[in-house]
Structure formats: structure tokens, C-alpha cells
Design an enzyme around this catalytic site. Structure first.
Site, PDB file in Angstrom:
ATOM      1  N   TRP A 113       0.904  -1.148   0.108  1.00 24.61           N
ATOM      2  CA  TRP A 113       0.021   0.026  -0.112  1.00 24.61           C
ATOM      3  C   TRP A 113       0.881   1.281   0.075  1.00 24.61           C
ATOM      4  CZ3 TRP A 113      -4.361  -0.276  -1.984  1.00 24.61           C
ATOM      5  CH2 TRP A 113      -5.088  -1.373  -2.148  1.00 24.61           C
ATOM      6  N   ASP A 180      -1.601   6.340   6.795  1.00 24.05           N
ATOM      7  CA  ASP A 180      -2.771   5.700   6.319  1.00 24.05           C
ATOM      8  C   ASP A 180      -2.985   4.413   7.427  1.00 24.05           C
ATOM      9  OD1 ASP A 180      -4.285   3.852   5.048  1.00 24.05           O
ATOM     10  OD2 ASP A 180      -3.032   3.509   3.364  1.00 24.05           O
ATOM     11  N   LYS A 204     -12.647  -1.836   7.261  1.00 26.72           N
ATOM     12  CA  LYS A 204     -11.884  -3.103   7.881  1.00 26.72           C
ATOM     13  C   LYS A 204     -12.430  -3.160   9.668  1.00 26.72           C
ATOM     14  CE  LYS A 204      -8.731  -2.596   4.446  1.00 26.72           C
ATOM     15  NZ  LYS A 204      -8.500  -3.678   3.308  1.00 26.72           N
TER      16      LYS A 204
HETATM   17  C1  LIG Z   1      -3.528   0.067   4.252  1.00 28.02           C
HETATM   18  C2  LIG Z   1      -4.382   0.260   3.151  1.00 28.02           C
HETATM   19  N1  LIG Z   1      -4.521   1.386   2.439  1.00 28.02           N
HETATM   20  C3  LIG Z   1      -5.465   1.763   1.455  1.00 28.02           C
HETATM   21  C4  LIG Z   1      -6.391   0.649   0.989  1.00 28.02           C
HETATM   22  C5  LIG Z   1      -6.962   0.945  -0.255  1.00 28.02           C
HETATM   23  O1  LIG Z   1      -8.288   1.034   0.194  1.00 28.02           O
HETATM   24  P1  LIG Z   1      -9.578   1.383  -0.773  1.00 28.02           P
HETATM   25  O2  LIG Z   1      -9.909   0.016  -1.249  1.00 28.02           O
HETATM   26  O3  LIG Z   1     -10.927   1.852   0.321  1.00 28.02           O
HETATM   27  O4  LIG Z   1      -9.240   2.301  -1.650  1.00 28.02           O
HETATM   28  C6  LIG Z   1      -6.070  -0.578   1.588  1.00 28.02           C
HETATM   29  C7  LIG Z   1      -7.405  -1.584   1.144  1.00 28.02           C
HETATM   30  O5  LIG Z   1      -7.225  -2.785   1.598  1.00 28.02           O
HETATM   31  C8  LIG Z   1      -5.588  -0.596   2.759  1.00 28.02           C
HETATM   32  O6  LIG Z   1      -5.446  -1.954   3.189  1.00 28.02           O
END
Ligand SMILES: Cc1ncc(COP(=O)(O)O)c(C=O)c1O
Length: 367
Positions: A113, A180, A204
């Protein structure tokens, strides 16, 4: 979904859900949604049919903010926003909103990520990757090559796919810290005052997809690029209490219920105790086994996403099938990593983890 036997005596023939997100919600929350679905708070309509400007919804919005403020003891110089859209939206909205004329931002690359966040930020600024994860998983701050005049320092608090988590807040005094926290937000207490911005998709630990929460320090609210979309201009949204545009009211409502549920569990200290206990016993089984492996250093192991491989990957499909027969579902690792991943967010009960452990031990004996 059909099982040969009703595996867990869970109501509605439900299973223990170890999905990485969207993820398990507590049954009490689902039941409350069911109870209130057709006529929410005597409005005569479902919440999904109700104006976001109605008195009742605006009360929900205010109460949600207050719950986050109370749970995290958010200092008064921070705004709490509830914005439509996924977590990834903020990969671009962070640079757009807070570069403030600076050209460089520092990023810590710890996995899947953070790499995506880096690629996105490169559209707006020079990204200095201050460190990349290595055999150390999370290299110590003493090795980070930070930029003196960086607009901010960005890190991913929990790498959902790699199973790597910061268990401390990095010390970065030279620039605002941005994190994040999509996959570990509100799973434990947190000192918000150490951050410039925290953001998290809600799917989550605190709800379903379609909504993200942003906590932002006031002094960062006035730096947006002129072409920042108004719906994601943090200052404009803060001025309108996140109601500038029509928000995803149903996901917001689910988050509101989750926040109440967390409070009812005893708040974040109680949540942390349960979450840490769940993770600890699962890692113990892995570490004491000849079949299961997790190579991540103990101090960097995710307490939310426990990744593991089987010594013989030929056993993977049998593992998943037999787990499924016991009502232990969605354990397959991310497609880019293989192996297994047990996501054990707030909504996953300790009973679910205990059942998983029992199954893993029996599977190893029979393998
Ligand atoms: C740590 C993290 N950041 C960002 C995201 C992206 O999330 P979204 O699908 O809501 O854009 C995720 C998705 O699993 C994630 O686990």
C-alpha cells in the site's frame, strides 16, 4: 453458502469471517441495522431514504464525530471528517491538500500500500522514498533519509497485504506526519497529537466500504492546490462538517454503530487488549509449529492481518477447504503473496480466533 454441517452454531448459518476487507462486522451491529432498516428513528423511512440534511442524520453526524473525539481524545485543534470514497482517494488528496507549494514529500515504503501511495503522489510532487522495507521489515528511523524541507512524511501504519505493522509512532519532527491507518484505525489507542493527518477507509475495523475518516490538524487546512476537487478539499469539507456534498449516509451510519459498539466494549484500551490477545495466540501457534511459517520480525508483525504460509504449498487448497467446512472462511492470502492471511479486525471475535487455532493445530496433526 452451503455447509455439510452447520459448523459453528452461529445464527443465520454465518461463518467466522477472516476477510481482509470489507470485513467482519459484529452480529449486534448487523442486528441493529436489521431492526432499524425500515423505519429509522421514527422517521417513517429507512436511513437510506432520508436526507443528509435531516435533523436526525445531522445528529448522527455530530454524534459520530464526538465518538471519535472521545475514543481517541482528539485534541481540539484537529478536525474529524467523514468523506465519501475509498481510502485510495487520499493517496492523491493528501498531496493536493497539503503540499502547500512545497515540492517534495518523504514516503516510507514498507510494502504494497505504501508503494501505491508513492506512485499516486508522484503525480503531484517529487517523492523521496526515505527508506524501503528490507529484511528489517520496518527499518529503524535512524536509517531513514529524510528531506529537510519536506512538506510531510507519509507512512502506512499497517500493511494489510504484507502483514507488517508499525507498533510505534515514528519520530519525525521536521514535517507533519501523515499516516494511512486504513487497516488498524481504532483497534488500539493512539496519540493523535503526533500527527498532521490520519486517514482510514472504514471497511476494516469500523464499518463498510464507501467512506473514509480523516483527522487533520487545523494548520494544514489552508494549503490546497487550486484545482483540488471541492468534494475532497479538506478545508471546505471541514467548514461544512463533511456535508458539503451528499455523503454515503448508509456507510456513515454503519460506522456510527461501530463506534458505539467499540465504546460499549470499553473503548480503545479494552479493544486493544482483545486485539492483542487474538494476535498473540495466533502467532504463538504459528511459531510453535513445523507446518506454519511467518518470517516477519516479532516487533513488526501486524496485529490485524496475520499472514502465514504452509511448509508445503500443495496443502493450501486442502487447508482452505477443511477450514471452510468448519465455518472458518476467507483465509486465502492476497493473490500477489499466496499463502494464508487471517484478518482479525475489531469485528472478528476471540471465539473465531480460538476456533481457527484449534483447526490449525488439528490440521497440522493430520497433515
Ligand atoms: C492500508 C490500506 N490502504 C489503502 C487501501 C485502499 O483502500 P480502498 O480500497 O478503500 O481504496 C487498503 C485496502 O485494503 C489498505 O489496506
Amino acid at each position: 453458502m452451503k455447509f455439510k454441517v452447520k459448523p459453528n452454531n452461529l445464527p443465520y448459518n454465518r461463518v467466522f469471517n477472516f476477510a481482509a476487507g470489507p470485513a467482519a462486522l459484529p452480529l449486534e451491529v448487523l442486528q441493529q441495522i436489521q431492526d432499524e432498516l425500515f423505519n429509522w428513528q421514527d422517521t417513517g423511512v429507512s436511513l437510506m431514504e432520508l436526507s443528509h440534511r435531516s435533523k436526525q442524520f445531522m445528529q448522527l453526524a455530530e454524534a459520530s464525530e464526538q465518538l471519535i473525539r472521545d475514543l481517541l481524545a482528539v485534541p481540539s485543534n484537529y478536525k474529524v471528517l467523514f468523506l465519501g470514497g475509498s481510502a485510495r482517494v487520499h493517496f492523491s488528496m493528501i498531496p493536493m491538500n497539503i503540499l502547500g507549494g512545497k515540492r517534495t514529500a518523504d514516503y516510507i515504503d514498507t510494502g504494497f500500500w505504501s508503494k501505491i501511495a508513492i506512485t499516486e503522489a508522484q503525480k503531484y510532487c517529487t517523492v523521496n522514498t526515505a527508506i524501503s522495507s528490507s529484511e528489517d521489515n520496518i527499518p529503524p528511523e535512524s536509517r531513514w533519509q529524510l528531506t529537510p524541507n519536506a512538506a510531510y512524511v507519509y507512512y502506512t501504519a499497517n500493511e494489510t497485504i504484507d502483514g507488517i505493522e508499525f507498533q510505534h509512532i515514528p519520530q519525525c519532527a521536521h514535517a507533519p506526519l501523515v499516516s494511512d491507518m486504513t487497516s488498524n484505525f481504532l483497534a488500539y489507542p493512539l496519540d493523535v497529537s503526533k500527527f498532521g493527518i490520519i486517514f482510514a477507509g472504514t471497511q476494516k475495523n469500523i464499518g463498510i466500504g464507501g467512506l473514509s475518516v480523516v483527522i487533520i490538524r487545523d494548520d494544514l487546512l489552508d494549503k490546497a492546490m487550486p484545482h483540488t476537487p471541492m468534494a475532497y478539499d479538506y478545508r471546505l469539507q471541514a467548514e461544512k462538517k463533511s456535508l458539503l456534498t451528499t455523503p454515503p449516509t448508509f456507510p456513515w451510519y454503519v460506522t456510527y454503530l461501530m463506534l458505539q459498539w467499540i465504546k460499549a466494549q470499553g473503548g480503545l484500551n479494552a479493544m486493544a487488549e482483545i486485539n492483542q490477545r487474538k494476535a498473540k495466540k495466533l502467532y504463538q501457534v504459528i511459531d510453535n509449529s513445523a507446518l506454519y511459517q511467518n518470517a516477519i520480525h516479532a516487533e513488526c508483525r501486524s496485529r490485524m492481518n496475520v499472514v502465514f504460509t504452509l511448509a508445503d504449498s500443495a496443502l493450501d487448497s486442502r487447508f482452505l477447504e477443511e477450514a471452510g467446512q468448519r465455518g472458518l472462511q476467507y483465509l486465502k492470502g492476497h493473490r500477489c503473496k499466496g499463502g494464508m492471511r487471517a484478518s482479525i479486525y475489531n469485528g472478528v471475535s476471540e471465539q473465531g480466533v480460538d476456533n481457527l487455532i484449534e483447526f490449525m493445530q488439528q490440521f497440522e496433526q493430520n497433515a
